[in-house]
Write a protein that holds these residues in place. Structure first.
Motif, PDB file in Angstrom:
ATOM      1  N   ALA A 153       0.828  -1.210   0.000  1.00 55.38           N
ATOM      2  CA  ALA A 153       0.000   0.000   0.000  1.00 55.38           C
ATOM      3  C   ALA A 153       0.859   1.255   0.000  1.00 55.38           C
ATOM      4  CB  ALA A 153      -0.942  -0.006   1.203  1.00 55.38           C
ATOM      5  N   ARG A 154       1.912   1.238   0.787  1.00 52.71           N
ATOM      6  CA  ARG A 154       2.791   2.409   0.859  1.00 52.71           C
ATOM      7  C   ARG A 154       3.526   2.649  -0.456  1.00 52.71           C
ATOM      8  NH1 ARG A 154       2.940   6.345   4.037  1.00 52.71           N
ATOM      9  NH2 ARG A 154       5.080   6.218   4.844  1.00 52.71           N
ATOM     10  N   SER A 155       3.661   1.618  -1.284  1.00 55.02           N
ATOM     11  CA  SER A 155       4.337   1.783  -2.573  1.00 55.02           C
ATOM     12  C   SER A 155       3.551   2.677  -3.523  1.00 55.02           C
ATOM     13  CB  SER A 155       4.595   0.410  -3.227  1.00 55.02           C
ATOM     14  OG  SER A 155       3.423  -0.098  -3.841  1.00 55.02           O
ATOM     15  N   VAL A 156       2.243   2.838  -3.270  1.00 50.75           N
ATOM     16  CA  VAL A 156       1.435   3.771  -4.066  1.00 50.75           C
ATOM     17  C   VAL A 156       1.031   4.965  -3.201  1.00 50.75           C
ATOM     18  CG1 VAL A 156       0.610   2.129  -5.791  1.00 50.75           C
ATOM     19  CG2 VAL A 156      -0.634   2.354  -3.622  1.00 50.75           C
ATOM     20  N   ASP A 157       1.860   5.253  -2.196  1.00 51.51           N
ATOM     21  CA  ASP A 157       1.732   6.471  -1.383  1.00 51.51           C
ATOM     22  C   ASP A 157       0.463   6.517  -0.539  1.00 51.51           C
ATOM     23  OD1 ASP A 157       4.163   7.411  -2.470  1.00 51.51           O
ATOM     24  OD2 ASP A 157       3.104   8.177  -4.227  1.00 51.51           O
ATOM     25  N   VAL A 158      -0.039   5.358  -0.114  1.00 48.91           N
ATOM     26  CA  VAL A 158      -1.146   5.335   0.834  1.00 48.91           C
ATOM     27  C   VAL A 158      -0.666   5.923   2.164  1.00 48.91           C
ATOM     28  CG1 VAL A 158      -2.561   3.785   2.260  1.00 48.91           C
ATOM     29  CG2 VAL A 158      -2.407   3.435  -0.206  1.00 48.91           C
ATOM     30  N   PRO A 159      -1.375   6.891   2.743  1.00 54.04           N
ATOM     31  CA  PRO A 159      -0.932   7.495   3.999  1.00 54.04           C
ATOM     32  C   PRO A 159      -0.920   6.490   5.143  1.00 54.04           C
ATOM     33  CG  PRO A 159      -2.640   8.830   2.938  1.00 54.04           C
ATOM     34  CD  PRO A 159      -2.594   7.520   2.212  1.00 54.04           C
ATOM     35  N   THR A 160      -0.114   6.759   6.152  1.00 51.27           N
ATOM     36  CA  THR A 160      -0.017   5.852   7.295  1.00 51.27           C
ATOM     37  C   THR A 160      -1.366   5.680   7.982  1.00 51.27           C
ATOM     38  OG1 THR A 160       0.661   7.714   8.694  1.00 51.27           O
ATOM     39  CG2 THR A 160       2.412   6.395   7.688  1.00 51.27           C
ATOM     40  N   GLY A 161      -2.147   6.746   8.084  1.00 51.36           N
ATOM     41  CA  GLY A 161      -3.463   6.648   8.728  1.00 51.36           C
ATOM     42  C   GLY A 161      -4.402   5.723   7.993  1.00 51.36           C
ATOM     43  N   ALA A 162      -4.285   5.647   6.659  1.00 50.40           N
ATOM     44  CA  ALA A 162      -5.149   4.759   5.881  1.00 50.40           C
ATOM     45  C   ALA A 162      -4.758   3.298   6.077  1.00 50.40           C
ATOM     46  CB  ALA A 162      -5.091   5.126   4.402  1.00 50.40           C
ATOM     47  N   VAL A 163      -3.476   3.044   6.349  1.00 56.77           N
ATOM     48  CA  VAL A 163      -3.058   1.677   6.686  1.00 56.77           C
ATOM     49  C   VAL A 163      -3.777   1.230   7.953  1.00 56.77           C
ATOM     50  CG1 VAL A 163      -1.123   0.237   7.440  1.00 56.77           C
ATOM     51  CG2 VAL A 163      -0.820   1.858   5.553  1.00 56.77           C
ATOM     52  N   ARG A 164      -3.731   2.072   8.975  1.00 52.92           N
ATOM     53  CA  ARG A 164      -4.414   1.758  10.241  1.00 52.92           C
ATOM     54  C   ARG A 164      -5.916   1.597  10.030  1.00 52.92           C
ATOM     55  NH1 ARG A 164      -4.325   6.792  12.852  1.00 52.92           N
ATOM     56  NH2 ARG A 164      -6.223   7.084  11.616  1.00 52.92           N
ATOM     57  N   ASP A 165      -6.538   2.544   9.321  1.00 48.47           N
ATOM     58  CA  ASP A 165      -7.990   2.489   9.114  1.00 48.47           C
ATOM     59  C   ASP A 165      -8.378   1.279   8.279  1.00 48.47           C
ATOM     60  OD1 ASP A 165      -8.118   4.813  10.562  1.00 48.47           O
ATOM     61  OD2 ASP A 165      -8.339   6.123   8.804  1.00 48.47           O
ATOM     62  N   GLY A 166      -7.520   0.917   7.325  1.00 51.98           N
ATOM     63  CA  GLY A 166      -7.806  -0.258   6.514  1.00 51.98           C
ATOM     64  C   GLY A 166      -7.793  -1.536   7.326  1.00 51.98           C
ATOM     65  N   LEU A 167      -6.865  -1.641   8.274  1.00 51.66           N
ATOM     66  CA  LEU A 167      -6.846  -2.805   9.156  1.00 51.66           C
ATOM     67  C   LEU A 167      -8.109  -2.857  10.005  1.00 51.66           C
ATOM     68  CD1 LEU A 167      -3.122  -2.796  10.353  1.00 51.66           C
ATOM     69  CD2 LEU A 167      -4.213  -4.489   8.869  1.00 51.66           C
ATOM     70  N   ARG A 168      -8.504  -1.724  10.552  1.00 53.27           N
ATOM     71  CA  ARG A 168      -9.668  -1.698  11.428  1.00 53.27           C
ATOM     72  C   ARG A 168     -10.963  -2.032  10.696  1.00 53.27           C
ATOM     73  NH1 ARG A 168      -8.322   3.862  14.905  1.00 53.27           N
ATOM     74  NH2 ARG A 168      -6.526   3.003  16.054  1.00 53.27           N
TER      75      ARG A 168
END
Length: 489
Positions: A305-320
């Motif tokens: 996800a970070r390879s396409v510049d997904v913000p750190t907050g979206a990583v967390r929200d995506g997990l939740r």
């Protein structure tokens, strides 16, 4: 053009080619499945559909004579099948759905984020899709799960694709260049199909070929690193590791109970960006305490996800917001201190080992088709956790021998099905599951988990791993419904 197989992959391949004016012949050796609707659709496009074992015994000829100029094969077809072997010998190109999708994507520039590995592919891919959606990106989980890749790749509305690929699919691709790709782990699997461990690993490594930005690998699995090192990638592509320990610069990892990124931030030499917590991973997989494999899957998804510049907050929200898949360490029920867990998706020893490692004391239901894999290391490593083992399936003899050698004090029960049993597959599978649950219940004690983690494929007694998990869950629910409720005093 010749298409092999009329199933989930073969049918959309045939339709796609026929829609674009190709003269298509489809062959399939199975005549038991009702494919009448698919055949009617293909006949609208004047496709030539041939079903029956006689049509797959050798390379057929087109109805109008001549020769085929291309064979597009479904992933289930082994490379040594007569049709594919003869096509290769005749110099006819053989490709799969992944190669076809890459060739026909046209102006669709949506990046491909590819996930493969022996285990964890589906969880990682759906986590990835959830992270992308949390970032506001239009995406689909596709390939080996979700939507057909051919359909997704031609959707002009999508921003990015989250693609799960099996080793079967990767075997027949030659020119794909993913934006980023992850090989999660490598353990022996499908050796009968690939012909050996080296060929299996090489096919997994095809995911890294021509990668544009990031080759994501498992720091704790040196085979994945070696696959990155030998890959021919686009200049400038980076190797991004993930680890369950403290990450080095260029890696994602774990600091206490926090998932962090030291790969995609400018200050990676001296600091890390927080991506989420173990509590977020637990929410993502529907458990109180995520196993090491769950954490690894989350880190790999975050790296992609970070390879396409997904913000750190979206990583967390995506997990939740992630919804865990069925038959993957799912708690079916609990009674008298015994937890009943469905991990029917554990179709190889590596996956079963991860499921067993998440439990302290286990009544293990295992067996099926081992696909050439050894279970000795699995049993030896898990022996101290086993209360008892209940064996099912065609290859239960290998498990029995491994248990006798490495866990001789563990009680073993077997579910034997009469080969003359004339019930339908679904009824036979239900009977196997019910008997396995009955035997497991005889051994289980408070504090135990009864774990269906077969370490084997299911097709000897069930339609697929889903039907195996559903039969187990139904048998468990029936047992728990009959269990008297304890009365205080």
């Amino acid at each position: 053009m010749l298409v092999t197989g009329l199933g989930v992959s073969g049918f959309p391949i045939a339709v796609h080619l026929a829609e674009r004016g190709a003269r298509v012949t489809v062959i399939d050796g199975d005549t038991a499945r009702d494919e009448s609707e698919r055949i009617r659709i293909l006949e609208v496009f004047d496709a030539d559909v041939r079903r029956g074992p006689e049509h797959v015994a050798s390379l057929p000829e087109p109805a109008d004579g001549g020769a085929f100029d291309l064979v597009v094969t479904s992933p289930g077809w082994r490379p040594d099948s007569p049709v594919l072997r003869e096509a290769t010998a005749a110099g006819i190109p053989v490709i799969g759905e992944v190669e076809l999708a890459w060739r026909v994507r046209g102006a669709n520039s949506a990046p491909w984020l590819v996930v493969t590995g022996t285990n964890g592919k589906t969880t990682t891919t759906t986590m990835l899709a959830s992270m992308l959606e949390a970032a506001g990106l239009r995406t689909r989980a596709c390939g080996n799960i979700g939507d057909p890749l051919l359909e997704a790749v031609l959707d002009p509305e999508l921003d990015v694709l989250a693609i799960e690929l099996s080793s079967f699919q990767l075997h027949w691709q030659f020119s794909m260049g993913a934006h980023a790709a992850a090989v999660l782990n490598i353990a022996d699997d499908h050796l009968d199909w690939h012909g050996g461990p080296d060929a299996y690993r090489a096919d997994k490594g095809r995911a890294y070929e021509n990668v544009v930005r990031a080759c994501v690998f498992n720091v704790d699995d040196p085979v994945t690193r070696s696959l990155v090192e030998s890959a021919d990638v686009v200049e400038g592509a980076r190797a991004i590791g993930f680890t369950l320990g403290m990450p080095a610069p260029g890696e994602l990892g774990l600091v206490e109970d926090v998932l962090v990124d030291r790969a995609y931030i400018p200050q990676r030499q001296s600091s890390a960006a927080e991506l989420g917590s173990l509590a977020d991973v637990a929410a993502a997989v529907g458990t109180d305490a995520p196993g090491p494999h769950h954490i690894a899957d989350a880190l790999a998804a975050a790296a992609l996800a970070r390879s396409v510049d997904v913000p750190t907050g979206a990583v967390r929200d995506g997990l939740r917001s992630h919804t865990p898949g069925d038959h993957r360490s799912r708690l079916v029920g609990e009674a008298d201190g015994v937890r009943w867990i469905d991990d029917s998706k554990a179709t190889n020893p590596h996956a079963a080992a991860a499921a067993l490692a998440a439990c302290d004391s286990v009544v293990w239901i295992a067996g099926g088709l081992l696909k050439g894999a050894s279970v000795d290391e699995l049993v030896a490593d898990a022996a101290h956790r086993l209360r008892a083992a209940v064996l099912i399936g065609e290859d239960r003899g290998s498990l029995r021998e491994a248990l006798a050698a490495h866990a001789p004090d563990v009680p073993v029960a077997e579910v034997v099905v009469d080969s003359a049993d004339d019930r339908t597959d679904s009824l036979r599978g239900a009977a196997v599951a019910a008997r396995a649950v009955e035997l497991a219940g005889e051994h289980a004690r408070a504090g135990d988990a009864v774990l269906l983690a077969p370490a084997a494929a299911s097709m000897d007694q069930f339609r697929d791993y889903r039907s195996r998990g559903e039969a187990f869950s139904a048998a468990v629910r029936a047992r728990l419904d009959e269990t008297p409720t304890p009365v205080d005093g």
